[in-house]
Design a protein around this motif. Structure first.
Motif, PDB file in Angstrom:
ATOM      1  N   LEU A 274       0.823  -1.209   0.000  1.00  0.00           N
ATOM      2  CA  LEU A 274       0.000   0.000   0.000  1.00  0.00           C
ATOM      3  C   LEU A 274       0.856   1.258   0.000  1.00  0.00           C
ATOM      4  O   LEU A 274       0.487   2.279  -0.595  1.00  0.00           O
TER       5      LEU A 274
ATOM      6  N   ILE B  68      -7.739  -0.044  -6.030  1.00  0.00           N
ATOM      7  CA  ILE B  68      -6.288   0.176  -5.990  1.00  0.00           C
ATOM      8  C   ILE B  68      -5.613  -0.508  -7.168  1.00  0.00           C
ATOM      9  O   ILE B  68      -4.777   0.083  -7.862  1.00  0.00           O
TER      10      ILE B  68
ATOM     11  N   ILE C 106      -6.239   5.891  -5.204  1.00  0.00           N
ATOM     12  CA  ILE C 106      -5.371   4.954  -4.490  1.00  0.00           C
ATOM     13  C   ILE C 106      -5.183   5.360  -3.042  1.00  0.00           C
ATOM     14  O   ILE C 106      -5.226   4.518  -2.128  1.00  0.00           O
TER      15      ILE C 106
ATOM     16  N   SER D 194      -6.228   3.086   0.184  1.00  0.00           N
ATOM     17  CA  SER D 194      -5.109   2.488   0.914  1.00  0.00           C
ATOM     18  C   SER D 194      -5.206   2.775   2.400  1.00  0.00           C
ATOM     19  O   SER D 194      -5.030   1.875   3.238  1.00  0.00           O
TER      20      SER D 194
END
Length: 494
Positions: free
Chosen positions: A21, A84, A121, A125
């Motif tokens: 991540l 993601i 993202i 995350s």
């Protein structure tokens, strides 16, 4: 709302999942500022117009700020891991296209796409960190490690960009993100847990457009005011953006399945913590403008010398982002965050006392270390506090709220603090030399062009007075932030 989660009761390798991540956040941070290094070579090859050059530089940040709220909610709906992985693939493809662009419009379009992917993202995350580390203390530590990667990317971006452009070509600054994003695409489905709502409702495209348009207009207006002053164009953009935001909020309150659950802001403590993030970003963003000018224009340092004196503050922020969570294992979070706010207040006080001579360099450096170290240690706790207040199915939306507040706070700080400094600068210059036209940049340029050392001294003194006033304003704001922080986090137990 029911949920779907394929996360095992014990994730096999949480550290590996956290690393996966954090790596994309490193690239996203680098891409925010690395273009500044490559821009001269790109300009020579692509020959953009002044307007195209502006959009090439700013479109990435605009799209990150403008779409983060929407994309955080999308991740909650379709699955955070899925979003993601999908956006990592989009980011890699857009980066590859940008590397071999042959026209300015290609850079603008691909950077816009990369901004949307980056905006998706980051909140997804941060929301997954709570799934990987359900223990609040471990979650804060993981958030600190995640922020370390992001801050490291911001710190090393100029260095990495300079090396790549010097030894290869400007497109290499885009290609470096491709392997990292491809690694995320290939390993994400195996390493990361999934989490999404089972019946999220239909996405509302009108809300998405309203959200994007309102934030873009406000951010554009703030940036334009910083660059060009208070003209009718940015004022009209700001009014239009605020009007669209009002329409957006009204629509969310009427929909059965809103794009953004504004009820998060009504949860105990969330609104106050959001204000803490916004105001902290405001004073940090606003004073950073003065720090850069002070180093180069008042003390006369070169850009490289200025960067070297700013390095300690980046190191302090990175160290503090990990030290704070480590202390949180034994010290109540409320006490840590309150201490961080006090450190920031002390740092801004040093800014207000910074002299014009060589001693000012050390005072400024000490103030910078205190302010950045304070915010670096507090940020993981503040982010975790907002995310933990939200139900798991809305954690991505909560993270995007917080990040957007941070982005807008920085832009607002440049306007508010810059305006305060400009007012004081002009009043000082009027009383000293009977001249008050333009900004301190105009004054510095005029003094240099005319080789007028007396005017240069007056301009530097007037600028320093403006800096001191802006810093005192930051001290007052931080006093309010400290009060909000203590009240918000008092319930937290070590």
């Amino acid at each position: 709302m029911t949920l779907i989660s394929d996360a095992p009761s014990v994730i096999r390798n949480p550290r590996l999942a956290l690393a996966l991540l954090a790596l994309p956040s490193l690239l996203i941070a680098i891409d925010i500022s690395v273009l500044n290094v490559a821009l001269p070579r790109m300009t020579a090859d692509l020959h953009p117009t002044p307007t195209e050059l502006l959009w090439m530089n700013d479109i990435y940040g605009f799209m990150v700020g403008g779409t983060m709220v929407t994309m955080g909610t999308v991740g909650d709906r379709i699955g955070r891991r899925r979003l993601i992985v999908l956006c990592a693939a989009v980011f890699a493809l857009a980066s590859a296209v940008a590397a071999f662009a042959t026209a300015p419009w290609m850079i603008i379009v691909t950077r816009a796409v990369m901004g949307v992917a980056g905006a998706a993202i980051m909140p997804a995350s941060m929301a997954l960190i709570g799934v990987i580390y359900p223990d609040p203390r471990k979650s804060v530590s993981a958030m600190g490690a995640y922020m370390t990667c992001f801050l490291a990317g911001m710190a090393v971006a100029p260095l990495i960009g300079g090396v790549l452009v010097e030894h290869w070509w400007w497109g290499s600054v885009f290609l470096m993100g491709v392997p990292v994003m491809l690694l995320t695409v290939l390993t994400g489905p195996r390493v990361l847990p999934e989490f999404r709502a089972e019946h999220p409702g239909r996405p509302d495209l009108r809300s998405a457009v309203l959200c994007l348009a309102s934030i873009l207009l406000v951010v554009y207006a703030l940036k334009s005011i910083v660059n060009n002053g208070w003209t009718w164009t940015p004022i009209a953009a700001a009014v239009a953006g605020i009007a669209l935001a009002v329409v957006f909020v009204g629509r969310q309150n009427r929909l059965d399945h809103p794009l953004v659950d504004l009820g998060l802001l009504r949860r105990p403590g969330v609104a106050r913590t959001m204000w803490v993030l916004l105001l902290t970003a405001l004073v940090m963003g606003g004073t950073s403008l003065f720090v850069s000018f002070y180093l180069q224009s008042v003390l006369g340092l070169s850009p490289l010398g200025s960067a070297m004196w700013l390095l300690p503050q980046m190191i302090a922020m990175i160290v503090a982002a990990n030290l704070g969570p480590w202390l949180g294992r034994t010290v109540p979070p409320a006490r840590i965050v309150a201490t961080c706010m006090a450190l920031m207040m002390a740092g801004f006080t040093l800014f207000a006392l910074t002299p014009e001579g060589p001693a000012g360099l050390y005072v400024l450096a000490a103030g910078s270390v205190l302010t950045t170290g304070g915010v670096g240690a507090a940020f993981p706790f503040l982010m975790n506090d907002i995310i933990s207040h939200a139900p798991q199915e809305r954690a991505g939306s909560a993270a995007s709220f917080a990040q957007t507040a941070n982005e807008i706070g920085i832009a607002l700080g440049l306007v508010v603090m810059g305006s305060i400094g400009t007012v004081v600068y002009r009043s000082q210059l009027t009383s000293d030399v009977g001249h008050a036209d333009g900004s301190w940049v105009d004054g510095l340029n005029q003094a240099a062009a005319n080789h007028d050392n007396a005017l240069l001294d007056h301009v530097r003194h007037a600028f320093t007075s403006g800096f001191h006033t802006a810093a005192l304003t930051a001290v007052a704001v931080m006093a309010l932030v400290t009060a909000l922080t203590v009240r918000t986090l008092r319930r937290a137990k070590g």
